[in-house]
Write a protein that holds these residues in place. Structure first.
Motif, PDB file in Angstrom:
ATOM      1  N   LEU A 171     -58.071 -96.142 -50.071  1.00 13.44           N
ATOM      2  CA  LEU A 171     -58.412 -95.546 -48.579  1.00 13.44           C
ATOM      3  C   LEU A 171     -59.590 -97.465 -48.099  1.00 13.44           C
ATOM      4  N   THR A 172     -59.380 -97.451 -46.557  1.00  8.39           N
ATOM      5  CA  THR A 172     -59.962 -98.844 -46.128  1.00  8.39           C
ATOM      6  C   THR A 172     -60.703 -97.564 -45.040  1.00  8.39           C
ATOM      7  N   GLY A 173     -60.691 -96.587 -44.662  1.00 13.27           N
ATOM      8  CA  GLY A 173     -61.184 -96.340 -43.627  1.00 13.27           C
ATOM      9  C   GLY A 173     -63.086 -96.203 -43.209  1.00 13.27           C
ATOM     10  N   ASP A 174     -63.860 -96.343 -44.060  1.00 13.68           N
ATOM     11  CA  ASP A 174     -64.836 -96.269 -43.850  1.00 13.68           C
ATOM     12  C   ASP A 174     -64.949 -98.434 -43.831  1.00 13.68           C
ATOM     13  N   TYR A 175     -64.479 -98.844 -44.408  1.00 15.73           N
ATOM     14  CA  TYR A 175     -64.899-100.383 -44.829  1.00 15.73           C
ATOM     15  C   TYR A 175     -65.129-100.752 -42.543  1.00 15.73           C
ATOM     16  N   ARG A 176     -63.361-100.213 -42.468  1.00 17.92           N
ATOM     17  CA  ARG A 176     -63.027-101.070 -40.851  1.00 17.92           C
ATOM     18  C   ARG A 176     -64.095 -99.654 -40.675  1.00 17.92           C
ATOM     19  N   SER A 177     -64.372 -99.119 -40.449  1.00 20.25           N
ATOM     20  CA  SER A 177     -65.408 -98.907 -39.624  1.00 20.25           C
ATOM     21  C   SER A 177     -66.390 -99.178 -39.708  1.00 20.25           C
ATOM     22  N   MET A 178     -67.106 -99.584 -40.958  1.00 24.24           N
ATOM     23  CA  MET A 178     -68.231-100.990 -41.022  1.00 24.24           C
ATOM     24  C   MET A 178     -68.475-102.055 -40.235  1.00 24.24           C
ATOM     25  N   LEU A 179     -67.362-102.463 -40.286  1.00 20.43           N
ATOM     26  CA  LEU A 179     -66.753-103.839 -39.888  1.00 20.43           C
ATOM     27  C   LEU A 179     -67.221-103.776 -38.430  1.00 20.43           C
ATOM     28  N   GLU A 180     -66.255-102.567 -37.510  1.00 18.93           N
ATOM     29  CA  GLU A 180     -65.609-102.276 -36.530  1.00 18.93           C
ATOM     30  C   GLU A 180     -67.195-101.468 -36.132  1.00 18.93           C
ATOM     31  N   SER A 181     -67.921-100.808 -36.452  1.00 19.09           N
ATOM     32  CA  SER A 181     -68.448-100.536 -35.462  1.00 19.09           C
ATOM     33  C   SER A 181     -70.297-100.602 -36.615  1.00 19.09           C
ATOM     34  N   THR A 182     -70.420-101.646 -36.779  1.00 22.31           N
ATOM     35  CA  THR A 182     -71.771-102.368 -37.229  1.00 22.31           C
ATOM     36  C   THR A 182     -72.594-101.074 -37.037  1.00 22.31           C
ATOM     37  N   GLU A 183     -72.633-101.845 -35.393  1.00 20.05           N
ATOM     38  CA  GLU A 183     -74.656-101.316 -34.586  1.00 20.05           C
ATOM     39  C   GLU A 183     -74.058-100.217 -34.508  1.00 20.05           C
ATOM     40  N   SER A 184     -73.578 -99.277 -34.613  1.00 23.05           N
ATOM     41  CA  SER A 184     -73.571 -97.408 -34.746  1.00 23.05           C
ATOM     42  C   SER A 184     -74.117 -97.241 -35.560  1.00 23.05           C
ATOM     43  N   LYS A 227     -56.324-104.169 -41.505  1.00 19.97           N
ATOM     44  CA  LYS A 227     -55.920-103.874 -39.937  1.00 19.97           C
ATOM     45  C   LYS A 227     -57.044-103.161 -39.821  1.00 19.97           C
ATOM     46  N   PRO A 228     -57.425-103.827 -38.091  1.00 17.23           N
ATOM     47  CA  PRO A 228     -58.378-102.578 -37.084  1.00 17.23           C
ATOM     48  C   PRO A 228     -57.550-101.487 -36.997  1.00 17.23           C
ATOM     49  N   ILE A 229     -58.654-100.401 -36.387  1.00 16.02           N
ATOM     50  CA  ILE A 229     -58.480 -99.050 -36.697  1.00 16.02           C
ATOM     51  C   ILE A 229     -57.606 -98.768 -35.731  1.00 16.02           C
ATOM     52  N   ILE A 282     -45.031 -94.831 -47.691  1.00 16.09           N
ATOM     53  CA  ILE A 282     -45.650 -94.906 -46.547  1.00 16.09           C
ATOM     54  C   ILE A 282     -45.209 -97.332 -45.590  1.00 16.09           C
ATOM     55  N   LYS A 283     -43.942 -96.317 -44.836  1.00 13.44           N
ATOM     56  CA  LYS A 283     -43.325 -97.569 -44.648  1.00 13.44           C
ATOM     57  C   LYS A 283     -44.424 -98.454 -43.960  1.00 13.44           C
ATOM     58  N   ASN A 284     -45.407 -98.077 -42.666  1.00 12.50           N
ATOM     59  CA  ASN A 284     -46.014 -99.294 -41.541  1.00 12.50           C
ATOM     60  C   ASN A 284     -47.631 -98.756 -42.451  1.00 12.50           C
ATOM     61  N   PRO A 285     -48.298 -98.595 -42.854  1.00 13.33           N
ATOM     62  CA  PRO A 285     -50.050 -97.746 -43.650  1.00 13.33           C
ATOM     63  C   PRO A 285     -50.867 -98.513 -42.798  1.00 13.33           C
ATOM     64  N   LYS A 286     -51.801 -97.896 -42.205  1.00  9.06           N
ATOM     65  CA  LYS A 286     -52.459 -98.038 -40.765  1.00  9.06           C
ATOM     66  C   LYS A 286     -53.437 -96.902 -41.416  1.00  9.06           C
ATOM     67  N   ASN A 287     -54.927 -97.633 -40.392  1.00  5.93           N
ATOM     68  CA  ASN A 287     -56.377 -96.827 -40.605  1.00  5.93           C
ATOM     69  C   ASN A 287     -56.274 -96.776 -39.078  1.00  5.93           C
ATOM     70  N   LEU A 288     -56.798 -95.485 -38.890  1.00  5.76           N
ATOM     71  CA  LEU A 288     -55.856 -95.426 -37.336  1.00  5.76           C
ATOM     72  C   LEU A 288     -57.141 -93.553 -37.423  1.00  5.76           C
ATOM     73  N   ARG A 289     -56.941 -93.875 -35.781  1.00  7.76           N
ATOM     74  CA  ARG A 289     -58.811 -92.559 -35.250  1.00  7.76           C
ATOM     75  C   ARG A 289     -57.407 -91.696 -34.956  1.00  7.76           C
TER      76      ARG A 289
END
Lengths: 437, 319
Positions: free
Chosen positions: A168-181, A22-24, A293-300
Motif C-alpha cells: 500500500l502506498t496511498g498514504d505515502y502519496r497523500s503525504m507528498l501530494e497534499s502535504t499542506e492539507s 506513481k502520482p494519485i 494486477i496489470k498496471n498497479p496505481k494509486n487512485l482517487r
C-alpha cells in the motif's frame, strides 16, 4: 542513532515499488456506485433517499441520531436506482444506495465559517456532518474522537504516517501530494482538542515524505516529525504511541487514557477539506496493486465504486487471479466477489495471482518460538491458539487473546502454517458475545 | 469480466508468507553440524562414516515404518529424522559395533519421538533419549570404543572427562593447557562430533547468524558452567571444552520442541542445563553430565513455560 520503535514485530518486505512513485490518479465515473449505509463503527444509518430520487455529490443519503455514527453522502450526482441490501467486503449484506451517475457531478457543500472564527464545537459539527471516520479500516467516527471527556484532556496528537502494510502506498502519496492539507489538518485537530503537541510518526522508508513535512513545519515549535523504524506493525496505534512517547497504553485502556489522540493521514486530510472547503467525505485515495494486477496505481476513488471497475481501470488482471484482498495483505479481508464496493475504510485492493493464493496446510507446532518473538503485544500466540483448539476459551482469555491486535505477524512467520488469526478471532467472538450478555 | 469463472481463495489474513519451512530449518541445522561431522570423519575415517550412515538410516526407517503401520502421513521429508540420526551419531564413540547406532536410531525415533505423537509432541530430545538408553544398557561400548588413527600420546587417547575424574581422584597429573589445545582444535579421542570445539562453534555460529537457534540457551548453558566451576573449585575452561558440552549447548539443548518457548524461559533453561551438568560432573559417578542435564531440563520445560512468561504490553510491572 537507533530509530524509535517498539519491542517485537517483524521486518517485512515493503513490496511498494510498483506504486510508490506513481502520482494519485483520478478515474472516469463508474457506470454505477453502490454506497453502503453502514461504513463506521456504531449502528447503521437510515436511508434518506428512495428509488427514483435525484442526488447531488455531497448530498446526505443516510444518517442516524446515535452519537457514535457518521452520515453517508452521495459520491456522484445522478438517479437512485435502488435502496437494497448489497454484498459488502466483510462478507455480509448491507443496505446500500445504488446511484447511476448522470455525469454532471453537481455538488452541494457544507456551510463553513471564516477560518479565524473556527471553534472546537464548530469543527466537531462540521466533521460529523461531513461523515468523516477513521480512514484506516477501524472506521471510528472522527467527531467522537475529537470530543474527549473533560477528565482526560488530550495533550498529544499523533498523525500516523507509517503505512506499514506491504504494497500500500496511498498514504505515502497523500503525504507528498497534499502535504499542506495534512499539516493544516493537524493544526485543526490540535486546536479542537486543545492539545499542546503534534507529532508526525513516519516510517524511514518514506524519507521523501519526512523531508517534505519537516521542511514545511520547521518553524512550528509544537509540531515534530518523528522518523520511525519500518518494522511491522509500527502503524498500530499502541505501538506508534510506544515508539513516539515511550508510553504503553494500558491493556484495558485506550490512547485517551494517556492523553493521546492518533489520527491517520487520510483522515487528517479529509478534516482539512471538510473544515476549509465544506467537502463531505465522498471519495478516498487507495492503492490498487499486487502482482495480480496489470498496471498497479494509486487512485482517487468515489465511495461506492465496485472493485471490478477499479480492476478494469488498472488494466485488468495479470495472469489468473487467486485472491482479491480488501485492505492490505497482512490485515485485509479476502473477497469471493468483485461486486463489492469501496467504502470509507478501504485503503487498498491487493490482487494476488493464483500461485500466491495458497491455502494453509497446518501441521503440529514445533515450538520454534518465532510467534513469541514477533508478537508486538508480548503474548504467546501459540498457547492462545492451543487453548482455543482445545475449546478452553477461558484459558485463552487469561492468556490475553483479547489483547491481540491481529497484526498477523505470527501467522506470517510460522513454519508450520498455523492459521493464528482464525482461532484468535473465533475466541474473541465468543468472549465479546459473553461480555455483552 | 467473466466473474463466474474466477476461483478466488478466501482465507484469513495474513495473505503472504515470509516463512521458513520446517525442512529449511532442519537443513540449516544439518549444515551447522557439518563442520563437526566432517571433522569426525577426518579423525575417525570409515568408522565415523559407518556410524553416521547407520544412525541416520535407522532413524529415517523407524519414522517411515511407524507412520506406515499407523497409517499416518509420512514426515520423513521434513528433515527432522535426519537431524535426530545425525545428532545421535555425533555423540557415539567411533568404534561402536554396527548395531549400536541402529538400535539408537530406532530408540530415538520410536521411544523418543513417535510414541508421544511425533514432531512437536515429544517431551525429551529424541537423540538424547537414545543416548541415555545406550549409555545405561551398553556402558562398555559407549565409554570405551574410542579410536584414533593418529599417533598420539596417552593423554589424547583417553576421553578427557575420564581423565579428569582420575586427575580429581589424584591418580595422575596432566598439563591442562595442552588439554585445552587438544579439545579446541582436535581431540582425536571422544565421540564423533566432539572432536573439535572449534568446528562445533563454527556450526553453532551459523545457526546463531541464521537465527535458527536462540543465543540464550547456549549462553545460559556455557555461562553457568563458567560461573559455577570456580565456585566448586573446578577449572571452568576445561569443563566448557570437554565432554560434549558445546555440542549439547548449541545443538541438543536448543531443540525447539523440548526447550521453553519464551526468551527468558530459554535463558533459565540454559542456566539449568549448565548447573546440572556441573553438579553431575562433580558429584555423580557418571562421566557424562550433559546428556542427563538436558533430559532433566526437558522435563522442566512445561513448568518453565507456565511460569516464565514475558511481561505483556500495557501491563505495568507491578501487576
Amino acid at each position: 542513532m537507533r530509530l524509535r520503535t517498539f519491542e517485537g514485530g517483524i521486518y517485512l518486505l515493503g513490496r511498494k515499488e510498483a506504486t510508490q512513485n506513481k502520482p494519485i490518479e483520478d478515474i472516469p465515473l463508474p457506470p454505477e456506485v453502490v454506497i453502503p449505509l453502514h461504513q463506521h463503527v456504531g449502528p447503521p444509518c437510515d436511508p434518506l433517499v428512495q428509488k427514483g430520487d435525484r442526488v447531488l455529490v455531497g448530498q446526505k443519503i443516510g444518517d442516524t441520531d446515535t452519537f457514535i455514527s457518521a452520515p453517508i453522502h452521495a459520491s456522484v450526482s445522478g438517479e437512485v436506482k435502488a435502496v437494497e441490501p448489497h454484498p459488502h467486503f466483510t462478507g455480509t449484506e448491507v443496505l446500500s444506495v445504488v446511484v447511476v451517475p448522470d455525469g454532471e457531478q453537481e455538488e452541494v457543500r457544507l456551510e463553513v465559517p471564516d477560518q479565524d472564527k473556527l471553534t472546537p464545537d464548530r469543527v466537531r459539527s462540521i466533521v460529523r456532518e461531513a461523515g468523516i471516520v477513521g480512514l484506516s479500516g477501524t472506521v471510528f467516527p472522527t467527531h467522537v474522537k475529537l470530543s474527549p471527556p473533560k477528565e482526560s484532556p488530550i495533550e498529544s496528537v499523533i498523525i500516523n504516517g507509517c503505512e506499514c502494510e506491504p504494497y500500500l502506498t496511498g498514504d505515502y502519496r497523500s503525504m507528498l501530494e497534499s502535504t499542506e492539507s495534512l499539516i493544516v489538518g493537524l493544526k485543526i485537530i490540535l486546536m479542537t482538542v486543545g492539545a499542546k503537541k503534534g507529532y508526525f510518526g513516519i516510517g524511514v522508508d518514506k524519507a521523501e515524505a519526512i523531508k517534505r513535512i519537516e521542511d514545511l513545519t520547521a518553524r512550528e515549535q509544537n509540531i515534530e516529525v518523528v522518523p520511525l523504524d519500518t518494522k511491522y506493525p509500527q502503524g498500530s496505534e499502541r505501538h506508534l504511541i510506544k515508539a513516539i512517547l515511550g508510553r504503553e497504553v494500558p491493556r484495558d485502556g485506550v490512547p485517551m487514557d494517556l492523553g493521546v489522540l492518533v489520527q491517520n493521514v487520510a483522515t487528517t486530510i479529509a478534516i482539512t477539506q471538510a473544515v476549509r472547503e465544506g467537502k463531505p467525505l465522498v471519495e478516498r485515495v487507495l492503492t490498487v496493486t499486487g502482482p495480480g494486477i496489470k498496471n498497479p496505481k494509486n487512485l482517487r476513488v468515489k465511495i461506492g465504486t465496485l472493485v471490478k471497475y477499479l480492476i478494469e481501470q488498472c488494466g485488468g488482471f495479470e495472469g489468473e487471479p487467486g485472491k482479491i484482498i480488501f485492505g492490505g495483505v497482512m490485515r485485509g479481508e479476502a473477497q469471493f466477489s468483485l461486486d463489492v464496493p469501496v467504502v470509507k475504510g478501504s485503503q487498498g485492493i491487493v490482487v494476488l495471482p493464483k500461485e500466491m493464493a495458497e491455502v494453509s496446510s497446518p501441521r503440529p507446532c514445533v515450538r520454534c518460538g518465532r510467534c513469541v518473538k514477533v508478537c508486538p503485544m508480548s503474548l504467546i500466540p501459540i498457547f492462545i491458539v492451543t487453548y482455543v483448539m482445545e475449546d478452553k476459551i477461558d484459558e485463552a482469555n487469561a492468556a490475553g487473546v483479547l489483547e491481540c491486535v491481529e497484526c498477523g505477524a505470527c501467522g506470517l512467520i510460522c513454519p508450520t502454517e498455523i492459521p493464528f488469526i482464525q482461532y484468535i478471532r473465533f475466541a474473541k467472538n465468543i468472549l465479546l458475545k459473553e461480555r455483552k450478555t | 469480466m467473466a466473474q463466474e469463472e474466477l476461483e478466488l481463495v478466501v482465507s484469513v489474513p495474513p495473505h503472504i508468507r515470509e516463512r521458513e519451512e520446517v525442512s529449511q530449518i532442519m537443513f540449516w541445522v544439518v549444515l551447522g553440524l557439518l563442520p563437526a561431522t566432517l571433522g569426525g570423519i577426518y579423525f575417525f575415517h570409515f568408522y565415523a562414516i559407518k556410524v553416521i550412515v547407520l544412525s541416520i538410516l535407522a532413524a529415517i526407517a523407524t519414522e517411515a515404518l511407524f507412520q506406515k503401520t499407523r497409517r499416518l502421513p509420512t514426515t520423513i521429508n521434513d528433515g527432522s529424522a535426519i537431524v535426530t540420526g545425525l545428532l545421535l551419531a555425533l555423540c557415539l564413540p567411533p568404534k561402536v559395533p554396527w548395531w549400536i547406532p541402529v538400535v539408537g536410531g530406532f530408540i530415538a525415533i520410536f521411544l523418543g519421538k513417535q510414541i508421544f505423537g511425533g514432531l512437536g509432541y515429544n517431551i525429551f530430545n529424541p537423540a538424547l533419549v537414545a543416548r541415555a538408553v545406550l549409555l545405561l544398557s551398553w556402558a562398555e561400548h559407549m565409554t570405551k570404543d574410542w579410536y584414533t588413527a593418529l599417533k598420539v600420546d596417552a593423554i589424547a587417547r583417553a576421553s578427557p572427562l575420564f581423565l579428569a575424574k582420575q586427575v580429581k581422584l589424584g591418580l595422575f597429573q596432566v598439563d591442562l593447557t595442552r588439554f585445552y589445545k587438544i579439545c579446541l582444535f582436535g581431540n582425536p579421542s571422544g565421540c564423533i562430533g566432539e572432536v573439535s570445539v572449534l568446528l562445533l562453534l563454527i556450526g553453532g555460529g551459523i545457526l546463531l547468524w541464521r537465527e535458527i537457534i536462540d543465543w540464550r540457551i547456549p549462553a545460559g548453558f556455557i555461562g553457568s558452567v563458567a560461573v559455577l566451576c570456580p565456585l566448586l573449585g573446578m577449572d571452568p575452561i576445561f569443563h566448557v571444552l570437554a565432554g560434549g558440552l558445546i555440542l549439547g549447548a548449541f545443538f541438543m539443548a536448543t531443540d525447539y520442541v523440548t526447550s521453553p518457548i519464551t526468551p527468558n524461559g530459554r535463558l533459565l533453561f540454559g542456566i539449568g542445563c549448565g548447573a546440572i551438568t556441573i553438579l553431575l560432573r562433580s558429584y555423580s559417578i557418571l562421566l557424562e553430565g550433559v546428556t542427563y542435564a538436558i533430559l532433566f531440563m526437558n522435563a522442566c520445560t512445561p513448568l518453565i513455560d507456565k511460569y516464565i512468561q514475558p511481561r505483556r504490553f500495557g501491563v505495568s510491572k507491578g501487576k
